[in-house]
Design a protein around this motif. Sequence first.
Motif, short mmCIF file in Angstrom:
data_model
loop_
_atom_site.label_atom_id
_atom_site.label_comp_id
_atom_site.label_asym_id
_atom_site.label_seq_id
_atom_site.Cartn_x
_atom_site.Cartn_y
_atom_site.Cartn_z
N ASP A 34 0.82 -1.20 0.00
CA ASP A 34 0.00 0.00 0.00
C ASP A 34 0.86 1.26 0.00
O ASP A 34 0.54 2.24 -0.68
N ALA A 35 1.96 1.22 0.77
CA ALA A 35 2.84 2.39 0.80
C ALA A 35 3.47 2.64 -0.57
O ALA A 35 3.66 3.79 -0.97
N LYS A 36 3.77 1.56 -1.28
CA LYS A 36 4.36 1.70 -2.60
C LYS A 36 3.43 2.44 -3.55
O LYS A 36 3.88 3.22 -4.40
N SER A 37 2.11 2.21 -3.38
CA SER A 37 1.15 2.87 -4.27
C SER A 37 1.13 4.38 -4.08
O SER A 37 0.66 5.12 -4.95
N LEU A 38 1.62 4.85 -2.92
CA LEU A 38 1.59 6.28 -2.64
C LEU A 38 2.93 6.97 -2.88
O LEU A 38 3.00 8.20 -2.88
N VAL A 39 4.00 6.20 -3.05
CA VAL A 39 5.32 6.82 -3.24
C VAL A 39 5.96 6.45 -4.58
O VAL A 39 6.93 7.10 -4.99
N ALA A 40 5.44 5.43 -5.24
CA ALA A 40 6.04 5.02 -6.51
C ALA A 40 5.82 6.11 -7.56
O ALA A 40 4.82 6.85 -7.54
N VAL A 66 -10.70 7.06 -2.24
CA VAL A 66 -9.70 6.01 -2.37
C VAL A 66 -8.30 6.54 -2.08
O VAL A 66 -7.50 5.89 -1.40
N LEU A 67 -8.01 7.74 -2.55
CA LEU A 67 -6.67 8.29 -2.34
C LEU A 67 -6.45 8.69 -0.88
O LEU A 67 -5.38 8.45 -0.32
N SER A 89 -5.22 -0.23 -4.11
CA SER A 89 -3.89 0.36 -4.21
C SER A 89 -3.55 0.67 -5.67
O SER A 89 -2.94 1.71 -5.97
N VAL A 90 -3.93 -0.22 -6.58
CA VAL A 90 -3.70 0.04 -8.00
C VAL A 90 -4.48 1.27 -8.44
O VAL A 90 -3.95 2.14 -9.16
N LEU A 91 -5.75 1.37 -8.00
CA LEU A 91 -6.55 2.54 -8.37
C LEU A 91 -5.97 3.82 -7.77
O LEU A 91 -5.98 4.88 -8.42
N ALA A 92 -5.44 3.72 -6.54
CA ALA A 92 -4.84 4.89 -5.91
C ALA A 92 -3.67 5.41 -6.76
O ALA A 92 -3.48 6.63 -6.89
N GLN A 93 -2.87 4.50 -7.32
CA GLN A 93 -1.78 4.93 -8.21
C GLN A 93 -2.33 5.64 -9.44
O GLN A 93 -1.78 6.66 -9.87
N GLN A 94 -3.40 5.10 -10.01
CA GLN A 94 -3.99 5.72 -11.19
C GLN A 94 -4.57 7.10 -10.86
O GLN A 94 -4.44 8.04 -11.64
#
Length: 588
Positions: A296-302, A333-334, A488-493
């Motif tokens: 989950d953290a990766k989705s916010l910092v990648a 979601v974000l 998490s995937v949607l948060a990246q998008q």
Amino acid sequence: MLRKWGVAAVTATTAALTVGLALGASAAVQPTFPSLPSIPPTAPSIDFPIPKPGPTGTVKPPVIDPIPPSGGPTRPPGAVQPILPRSVNVQLKVERDGRLTVREQIIVQAKQQMTRVAPLRIGDRVFTVRDARIEGHGTVDVTADAITIRVGEGASTVHYTVDGTIADGDDRQEFRWQPASGWDTKLALLRVSLLTPRPGRDFVCLAGQPGTNEVCDSALTDGGGILRVVQSDLDVGARVDLSAKLPAGLVPANARFDKATSTAFAVTPVSGAGLGLVALLLLGGFVFLWRARARDAKSLVADVEPVALVANDGGKAAFASPDGVLPGQAGTVLAERADEGAFAATIVDLAVRNYLWVTESSGDWQIVRRNPADDALNAYEHTVYATLLPEGTESVTLSALRGAPLDLAGARSALHADAVDRGWFVRRPDRVGHLAIAGAVILALGVIGTVVLALTGGPALLGIASALGGLGLFLGGRFVPVRTKRGSVLAQQVRGVALYLAGVQSDTVPTDRAPTEREVVFSRALPYAVALGESERWLSGFGPIDPAAVRWYATQDAEVAADQGKFADQVAAFVDSLSRVLTPPEKH
């Protein structure tokens, strides 16, 4: 097959006794025993031969002369058997007042030492040792929990008295003691004799590591009713556990039991297995939690690339969002929760989609019901619509909402439930998750169970294991990320969408499109900008937009209506005022 109790003939008037081996208790129906007279003064001796020092002060090759059962073979005159180093002779005698007197004769190899640390608790049975003394080379120390014997080379004799070996039963008394335990040296030979005021029966002799049920090598009663045990090769730390049934009321009972401190918190196979299982579950839960939080953290910092909300549909500019996510859903979601930005975005989106109409007049804005909520809206949008314009209300001004703030609890709950239903959240962030609730219940039951089991002498460690498991589940449930893998995937998008909105320039949106096409892109993307905190950049960077083409917003100021820049500023002021109106007073 010869590991069995011998047959003892007591007297001419006493019936033959059969003493069978048992693992913890007699396995066969016992014969009826006649009353036996008290032990006469001429009772057979239970003494063992003590080796005498040789000329150099060391131990001679001594002799061992076990007294055979009545009728058995006798030692030929002059025949001797060697007493081995690392051998122990123990004489046990139950006195008429219930105490047990013990004499241990210990033979240590030259230049060696032997130490025994014998626990004074056997299960829930508590023993007390007193009057301890030693003859020879060594020391003896007694505490409430153990007796410690340290002896050096040669022969030494330890004397002490034990209280607590006699317990009353329904129709008999029970003797129990461990004549050997806690030795740090493997015993080559152990001999034990037990003398009681009247002969006992149903003897049980176990040898081996604590908890095992291996029987002793030999346990025989002689003609005087004395039990004699012989055990060879007793491993380090192993014990010999001896019990016998005695006639009821033979001596005063002195057994003491302390279930709360011994049995309750003792590590047994059951409690040990419970603790081991909980440890494995906690370890597995930690690994799962670590991986989930890392994902989950990766989705916010990648690093992400901008995700454009403009698609080419047959040569026309069209609006498109990732995974069909709506503005309020994107912000939720974000942020992992529904905040005022998500509700402001939803209201703007309802206006853009022709359910509401916004008009400005003299610095105030009025939101008017345009079309009723229909099946095209999902549950949380219905709730936001009904909260803003309840049944019978056709319009509301932002100034009125400042005086009477909206109660958005129902809308927040509906938006969280929507995110769970769509598989973006594992639980509703406004509620404690099922894992945490289950953990709290298990923790409470574990604490209660520990107290109850400790008071009743049960395996209280199982209660502790349950409590630890419940605590781990409760904490883990609180720290498990709200977003699922899909969330998490949607948060990246969505982060990509925010990057696109923040970086839009007038030259990135074609100006040669028809005004209606540009208005579609401008208006449909605006709610996402509101939800993601990028409305100011979107309004300033989108470029010229014809106010007349914006069909969901009207202004009474002719100057604003004629100036594209002033129009964008007024829309930005509306969005800012709407967000402030929806913000709880404590957050201002």
